[in-house]
Write a protein that holds these residues in place. Sequence first.
Motif, PDB file in Angstrom:
ATOM      1  N   ALA A 142       0.833  -1.212   0.000  1.00  0.00           N
ATOM      2  CA  ALA A 142       0.000   0.000   0.000  1.00  0.00           C
ATOM      3  C   ALA A 142       0.858   1.249   0.000  1.00  0.00           C
ATOM      4  CB  ALA A 142      -0.929  -0.015   1.215  1.00  0.00           C
ATOM      5  N   THR A 143       1.963   1.211   0.744  1.00  0.00           N
ATOM      6  CA  THR A 143       2.849   2.378   0.794  1.00  0.00           C
ATOM      7  C   THR A 143       3.476   2.649  -0.562  1.00  0.00           C
ATOM      8  OG1 THR A 143       3.345   1.906   3.116  1.00  0.00           O
ATOM      9  CG2 THR A 143       4.857   3.368   1.940  1.00  0.00           C
ATOM     10  N   VAL A 144       3.930   1.563  -1.232  1.00  0.00           N
ATOM     11  CA  VAL A 144       4.520   1.732  -2.573  1.00  0.00           C
ATOM     12  C   VAL A 144       3.510   2.348  -3.522  1.00  0.00           C
ATOM     13  CG1 VAL A 144       5.389   0.485  -4.575  1.00  0.00           C
ATOM     14  CG2 VAL A 144       6.240  -0.081  -2.300  1.00  0.00           C
ATOM     15  N   MET A 145       2.259   1.836  -3.472  1.00  0.00           N
ATOM     16  CA  MET A 145       1.229   2.371  -4.363  1.00  0.00           C
ATOM     17  C   MET A 145       0.923   3.826  -4.035  1.00  0.00           C
ATOM     18  SD  MET A 145      -1.375  -0.897  -4.535  1.00  0.00           S
ATOM     19  CE  MET A 145      -2.511  -0.026  -5.598  1.00  0.00           C
ATOM     20  N   ILE A 146       0.850   4.136  -2.736  1.00  0.00           N
ATOM     21  CA  ILE A 146       0.568   5.515  -2.350  1.00  0.00           C
ATOM     22  C   ILE A 146       1.690   6.434  -2.804  1.00  0.00           C
ATOM     23  CG2 ILE A 146       0.342   7.056  -0.366  1.00  0.00           C
ATOM     24  CD1 ILE A 146      -1.142   4.755   1.055  1.00  0.00           C
ATOM     25  N   VAL A 147       2.937   5.986  -2.585  1.00  0.00           N
ATOM     26  CA  VAL A 147       4.085   6.810  -3.009  1.00  0.00           C
ATOM     27  C   VAL A 147       4.103   6.965  -4.523  1.00  0.00           C
ATOM     28  CG1 VAL A 147       6.601   6.874  -3.120  1.00  0.00           C
ATOM     29  CG2 VAL A 147       5.477   6.266  -0.985  1.00  0.00           C
TER      30      VAL A 147
END
Length: 450
Positions: free
Chosen positions: A169-174
């Motif tokens: 989720a963090t990768v996608m958000i970033v």
Amino acid sequence: MAARSLRAHLLRMLLPPIAALLGLGAVIAYYPSIEPATEAYDQSLVDVGIALGSHIRVSGSGFRFELPPAVEQVLRADRYDSVYYRVAGPDGGPIAGDLDLPAPPEAGPGLQYYNAQYKDRSVRAVSMPALCGAATCTVVVAETTVKRSRMAREILLSNVLPEGLIALATVMIVWFGVKRGLAPLARLSEEIKERSPLDLHALDAGRAPEETRPLIAALNGLLAQLAATHHNQQRFLANAAHQLRTPLAGLQAHTELALSLPMPDACRTQVEQVHEATIRTARLANQLLALARAEPGGHTEPPGRVDLKAMVEGVADEWVHRALERDLDLGFDLAPASMRGDEFLLREALANLLHNAIEYSPRAARITVRTGVRGDKPYLEVEDEGPGIPAEERARVLDRFYRVPGTAGTGSGLGLAIVREIASGHGASIAIGDGAAAPGCRVALTFPHG
């Protein structure tokens, strides 16, 4: 410094630290979770050892271990692990249980936990004292580590899976954050790419982020300088062409008057050459003036509704007479076609197309002007039976002052360049193809719908 993607640079700067922090968080979460569970298993071994110690009995000068078979069966009955035990007397001699079970690496009083190998399997063991009368015996309890390994995996998975989902989720958000953050630059790039090379209006910085405004301001400053330079060049071109028209018209009138008078043949030849050169120069001046008007900002009349059929009919008489002087058949195939544009410039485009067709067509050839609508788009087309334009030259003939090598006539190479500028100003496409009667040439301007 090598060119690189700003998006890739930002992702390289953000993702590794985030991944490191998530990994550190998983480790920090794992060890505090595994330690209490390990202590619980160790305590269960201690409880078993205490229970076993309560079954040691003193018999005269010796010791015996009284453990009912049913209790031992329950002790050893484990779904995952094998349980072993050994009971030793005060002197270390074996009393009962698995007599070859390894003792602690370092002998000493009190409770001791240790890892060992027994029957080629890893075991976790605890050695503890047990009272046997007035003396102290030793009880060792061990079990294999299947439950512990299983528990470690479950704890690891219970920590890693959420951390993995958080990482994803963090990768996608970033990723989307960086993409969205750079979207204004992408829009600015698209806006610049969609512009005509001659469109030098300032970029709109009103909706741009604060960080991009210095860049837009710098670009607008450069565009303003280019616009000023272009305007000065355009004004000079228009002024020069305008100033040349009057003396050239006078020179042409004087040469025509001179040719009407009797003179020696040698003088007449020279005057005829001057007259032809004057006509060519006057046309060049008119074309330069038309080119200056065709460029953006050169003609300030607001666009209006133009009936292409009526426009062609309005100039038909003039061009029919010119065609008859060259023994050419100029015909018209006109269908209603309406569009928004500048009629003055469209007349100029038609004039250049007809002039080229008349100039390069052989005697008795046919020239056809067409208007109409194809696929909901109005068009204006001129077709001739001249030498045509080779396919490999059709892009270059639209450049200024370019003529196909070996072309006869006295053209300046500006006619089709003017047509291209006028078409570009109207958002129209220009297509050059073969005529119906080879070789021939067909030039079509297709305008946007409505």
